[in-house]
Design a protein around this motif. Structure first.
Motif, PDB file in Angstrom:
ATOM      1  N   MET A 152      65.028  39.478  45.387  1.00  0.00           N
ATOM      2  CA  MET A 152      63.811  39.118  46.113  1.00  0.00           C
ATOM      3  C   MET A 152      62.587  39.053  45.201  1.00  0.00           C
ATOM      4  O   MET A 152      61.621  38.346  45.500  1.00  0.00           O
ATOM      5  N   LEU A 153      62.597  39.783  44.085  1.00  0.00           N
ATOM      6  CA  LEU A 153      61.483  39.687  43.143  1.00  0.00           C
ATOM      7  C   LEU A 153      61.316  38.244  42.683  1.00  0.00           C
ATOM      8  O   LEU A 153      60.207  37.694  42.688  1.00  0.00           O
ATOM      9  N   ALA A 154      62.418  37.639  42.259  1.00  0.00           N
ATOM     10  CA  ALA A 154      62.371  36.254  41.796  1.00  0.00           C
ATOM     11  C   ALA A 154      62.134  35.283  42.934  1.00  0.00           C
ATOM     12  O   ALA A 154      61.426  34.277  42.778  1.00  0.00           O
ATOM     13  N   THR A 155      62.690  35.574  44.100  1.00  0.00           N
ATOM     14  CA  THR A 155      62.609  34.631  45.216  1.00  0.00           C
ATOM     15  C   THR A 155      61.177  34.499  45.721  1.00  0.00           C
ATOM     16  O   THR A 155      60.690  33.390  45.969  1.00  0.00           O
ATOM     17  N   ARG A 156      60.482  35.623  45.879  1.00  0.00           N
ATOM     18  CA  ARG A 156      59.079  35.549  46.333  1.00  0.00           C
ATOM     19  C   ARG A 156      58.219  34.789  45.322  1.00  0.00           C
ATOM     20  O   ARG A 156      57.380  33.956  45.703  1.00  0.00           O
ATOM     21  N   LEU A 207      42.233  28.663  38.942  1.00  0.00           N
ATOM     22  CA  LEU A 207      41.654  29.869  38.343  1.00  0.00           C
ATOM     23  C   LEU A 207      41.544  30.980  39.372  1.00  0.00           C
ATOM     24  O   LEU A 207      41.915  32.140  39.111  1.00  0.00           O
ATOM     25  N   LEU A 208      41.061  30.662  40.566  1.00  0.00           N
ATOM     26  CA  LEU A 208      40.915  31.690  41.592  1.00  0.00           C
ATOM     27  C   LEU A 208      42.281  32.193  42.053  1.00  0.00           C
ATOM     28  O   LEU A 208      42.450  33.390  42.314  1.00  0.00           O
ATOM     29  N   ALA A 209      43.260  31.286  42.145  1.00  0.00           N
ATOM     30  CA  ALA A 209      44.598  31.732  42.516  1.00  0.00           C
ATOM     31  C   ALA A 209      45.193  32.619  41.435  1.00  0.00           C
ATOM     32  O   ALA A 209      45.919  33.577  41.732  1.00  0.00           O
ATOM     33  N   HIS A 210      44.899  32.316  40.181  1.00  0.00           N
ATOM     34  CA  HIS A 210      45.459  33.117  39.086  1.00  0.00           C
ATOM     35  C   HIS A 210      44.971  34.562  39.138  1.00  0.00           C
ATOM     36  O   HIS A 210      45.669  35.464  38.675  1.00  0.00           O
ATOM     37  N   THR A 211      43.796  34.788  39.725  1.00  0.00           N
ATOM     38  CA  THR A 211      43.315  36.168  39.826  1.00  0.00           C
ATOM     39  C   THR A 211      44.147  36.993  40.803  1.00  0.00           C
ATOM     40  O   THR A 211      44.043  38.221  40.829  1.00  0.00           O
ATOM     41  N   ALA A 212      44.974  36.339  41.611  1.00  0.00           N
ATOM     42  CA  ALA A 212      45.914  37.083  42.450  1.00  0.00           C
ATOM     43  C   ALA A 212      47.056  37.651  41.617  1.00  0.00           C
ATOM     44  O   ALA A 212      47.722  38.599  42.035  1.00  0.00           O
ATOM     45  N   LEU A 213      47.304  37.052  40.441  1.00  0.00           N
ATOM     46  CA  LEU A 213      48.322  37.532  39.518  1.00  0.00           C
ATOM     47  C   LEU A 213      47.730  38.437  38.446  1.00  0.00           C
ATOM     48  O   LEU A 213      48.348  39.420  38.032  1.00  0.00           O
ATOM     49  N   ASP A 214      46.551  38.081  37.998  1.00  0.00           N
ATOM     50  CA  ASP A 214      45.854  38.770  36.902  1.00  0.00           C
ATOM     51  C   ASP A 214      44.504  39.225  37.458  1.00  0.00           C
ATOM     52  O   ASP A 214      43.528  38.491  37.436  1.00  0.00           O
ATOM     53  N   ARG A 264      49.494  36.882  45.681  1.00  0.00           N
ATOM     54  CA  ARG A 264      49.118  38.301  45.701  1.00  0.00           C
ATOM     55  C   ARG A 264      50.288  39.163  46.142  1.00  0.00           C
ATOM     56  O   ARG A 264      50.637  40.160  45.495  1.00  0.00           O
ATOM     57  N   SER A 265      50.923  38.784  47.240  1.00  0.00           N
ATOM     58  CA  SER A 265      52.006  39.595  47.770  1.00  0.00           C
ATOM     59  C   SER A 265      53.207  39.615  46.826  1.00  0.00           C
ATOM     60  O   SER A 265      53.773  40.684  46.538  1.00  0.00           O
ATOM     61  N   ALA A 266      53.613  38.449  46.332  1.00  0.00           N
ATOM     62  CA  ALA A 266      54.771  38.386  45.441  1.00  0.00           C
ATOM     63  C   ALA A 266      54.533  39.205  44.179  1.00  0.00           C
ATOM     64  O   ALA A 266      55.441  39.893  43.684  1.00  0.00           O
ATOM     65  N   MET A 267      53.304  39.159  43.653  1.00  0.00           N
ATOM     66  CA  MET A 267      53.001  39.908  42.431  1.00  0.00           C
ATOM     67  C   MET A 267      52.965  41.402  42.700  1.00  0.00           C
ATOM     68  O   MET A 267      53.377  42.204  41.851  1.00  0.00           O
TER      69      MET A 267
END
Length: 454
Positions: free
Chosen positions: A198-202, A230-237, A263-266
Motif C-alpha cells: 500500500m505504500l507504493a500504491t497510494r 510547487l504548492l503540491a510539492h510542499t505536501a511531500l516536502d 499529503r496522505s500518501a506521504m
C-alpha cells in the motif's frame, strides 16, 4: 478482510540451477569479494535452497532502519574507478543474479526474468488485445497473486474515496480501469505484507492524480503549472515557515484532490520508511515535477523538441520515483551511500528511461485520439527525422530495446563489482519493477491498444 500475508511458496526447478553456484562463486571472487557465502546461494545439488540471506522468505520480513549496519563484513565495496567495458556484458551467472533465486520453495521470489527472444513482427494488423508489442525486448512475469490484488484494490479504493476524496463518482470506471492493485502486486512481489504494498500504491495513485488534474485531460493545463506543482510539492516536502503563516499553508494541503492525495500518501510512507528513503523519494519527485514543467513549456510554445531533447525531458518526467522505493516496499533499506553511487544512479536512470518509453509505445493510440498535440517518442521521431509514423514507432521500439540492454548490462556489472546483499536485492527489485511495469501496460486493455503497424 484479513491481511493475506506473503504469497504462498511454490516450486521451481530451472535447468541451470545446478550450475548456478559455480558461476556466481567465480564471478564474485573475480570481483574481489573475500566471501560470497552471505551474499549468494551456492547449491551443491539441485534443487537449490531459498536465498535467505539475499531475499528472506517466511511470514515476516523485518524493516532495516537507516542506522543498521551497511554492507556485511568481507563484502567488496563499490570500486571508485569505472567498471571496464569488457565486464559490462552480463554473462549467465550475472543474468541469474538479476533473475533471483531458484529451487524448491522459491517460486514466489522469482520474478520471471526468463530470457526469451523478442516476438517477431506479425503481418496482418495490430496484435491481439493484451499481446506484447512485436519486437519489444521484455521479460514475461508470473500472474500476480490474485488474493493480494483483490485486497490492495479494495484498500486503495477505500483510501481514494473515504480518506482523500480523490475523484467524483463519474470517474469511478476510470479508477477501476487503471487496475492499480494488479500493477503494484506485479511490480513488488517481494513485499512482505499488503501494508508494504500500500505504500507504493497510494504514492502511485497520488502521482497520477497530480498528472491528470494538473497536466492532462482532467482539468490540467500548462498555464500556471509551475505554481500548482510547487504548492503540491510542499505536501511531500513540508514548508518550514513562521507561526503566522504556517496555518494557511496547512489548510492549503486540503484545498484540492492532488494535494490531499500527496499529503496522505506521504504521511503513510514516512511512518514506514527511513528518513533517508523519504528524502530520496522527495528528490525523485522534484525531478518528476521538473520534467512536467519542461513538457508544459514546450506545449505553450508549440515546440517539438529534438529527439535527444525529448529523451532528456523523459529522464525526468518518468517512472523513476516508483522503482527507487523498491527497498521501502520490500521492507529493507539500501544504505544511502550505496544508493548514491554513480553506478547505481545510472542503473536506476536507465530503468526509468526504458519503462517510460514503454508507456510512450503502449499509450500511443490513446494519446493520438486525445485532444491537442501530445508529445511521445514516436511523434517526435516522425517530425524531427522526417520518417513515417510506422517507421517512427518501430524506431522507438529499438530505442527502448537499447535502453533495456544497457540497463541489464550496467546492473550486471554493478552486481559483480559489489555483491552486497542489499545491493543485489535492490538491483533485482528494480529489474522486476521494470518487468511488472511492462506486464501492466501490456495487459491493461481498458487503457491501451496497439497501432496496426505490423
Amino acid at each position: 478482510m484479513p491481511d493475506p500475508g506473503p504469497s504462498p511458496l511454490q516450486s521451481s526447478l530451472p535447468a541451470a540451477a545446478a550450475r548456478f553456484g559455480a558461476h556466481v562463486l567465480a564471478t564474485a571472487q573475480a570481483a574481489g569479494a573475500e566471501s560470497v557465502a552471505d551474499a549468494l546461494p551456492v547449491p551443491s545439488v539441485a534443487p537449490a535452497p531459498p536465498v535467505s540471506s539475499v531475499l528472506p522468505s517466511g511470514p515476516s520480513l523485518p524493516f532495516v532502519p537507516a542506522s543498521a549496519p551497511a554492507p556485511a563484513a568481507g563484502a567488496a565495496p563499490v570500486p571508485q574507478q569505472e567498471v571496464p567495458a569488457a565486464v559490462r556484458q552480463p554473462g549467465p551467472a550475472l543474468a541469474r543474479i538479476l533473475r533471483g533465486p531458484s529451487g524448491l520453495g522459491t517460486e514466489s521470489l522469482h520474478w520471471g526474468r526468463t530470457v526469451e527472444p523478442a516476438a517477431p513482427p506479425q503481418p496482418g494488423g495490430a496484435p491481439a488485445p493484451g499481446h506484447p508489442i512485436p519486437g519489444l525486448y521484455h521479460h514475461p512475469v508470473p500472474e500476480p497473486d490474485p488474493v493480494r490484488v483483490e485486497e490492495v484494490s479494495r484498500r486503495i479504493k477505500a483510501w481514494a474515496l473515504d480518506e482523500v476524496e480523490l475523484y467524483p463518482e463519474d470517474w469511478e470506471d476510470q479508477f477501476d480501469g487503471f487496475h492499480v492493485g494488479r500493477y503494484m502486486v506485479a511490480c513488488h512481489p517481494d513485499a512482505p505484507t499488503v501494508d508494504h504494498l500500500m505504500l507504493a500504491t497510494r504514492l502511485m495513485v497520488a502521482e497520477n492524480a497530480v498528472d491528470d488534474c494538473y497536466c492532462e485531460d482532467h482539468g490540467g493545463s500548462p498555464i500556471g503549472l509551475g505554481g500548482r506543482l510547487l504548492l503540491a510539492h510542499t505536501a511531500l516536502d513540508p514548508l518550514h515557515t513562521t507561526k503566522e503563516y504556517q496555518p494557511e499553508w496547512a489548510d492549503s494541503l486540503q484545498s484540492d484532490a492532488p494535494r490531499r492525495a500527496y499529503r496522505s500518501a506521504m504521511e503513510y510512507f514516512v511512518r514506514q520508511a527511513s528518513p533517508s528513503q523519504a528524502d530520496r523519494y522527495r528528490h525523485d519527485m522534484a525531478r518528476l515535477h521538473m520534467g512536467y514543467l519542461a513538457e508544459a513549456a514546450w506545449a505553450q510554445t508549440d515546440y517539438v523538441p529534438e529527439v535527444w531533447e525529448y529523451l532528456a525531458m523523459r529522464q525526468f518526467n518518468n517512472f523513476r520515483p516508483c522503482p527507487t522505493i523498491t527497498d521501502s516496499v520490500g521492507g529493507y533499506e539500501l544504505p544511502a551511500d550505496l544508493h548514491a553511487r554513480p553506478e547505481m544512479q545510472r542503473v536506476i536512470a536507465l530503468a526509468g528511461n526504458a519503462t517510460t518509453i514503454v508507456n510512450d509505445l503502449y499509450s500511443y493510440t490513446k494519446e493520438l485520439a486525445s485532444p491537442g498535440h501530445h508529445l511521445n517518442l514516436p511523434v517526435v521521431l516522425a517530425e524531427r527525422e522526417g520518417i513515417s509514423d510506422q517507421e517512427a514507432y518501430l524506431k522507438a521500439v529499438e530505442v527502448h530495446n537499447d535502453l533495456m540492454h544497457d540497463f541489464e548490462a550496467e546492473a550486471a556489472a554493478l552486481a559483480a563489482a559489489c555483491p552486497v546483499p542489499s545491493v543485489l536485492r535492490f538491483l533485482r527489485g528494480v529489474a522486476v519493477w521494470v518487468d511488472g511495469n511492462h506486464y501492466w501496460h501490456q495487459t491493461n486493455t481498458y487503457r491501451y491498444s496497439l497501432p496496426d503497424f505490423w
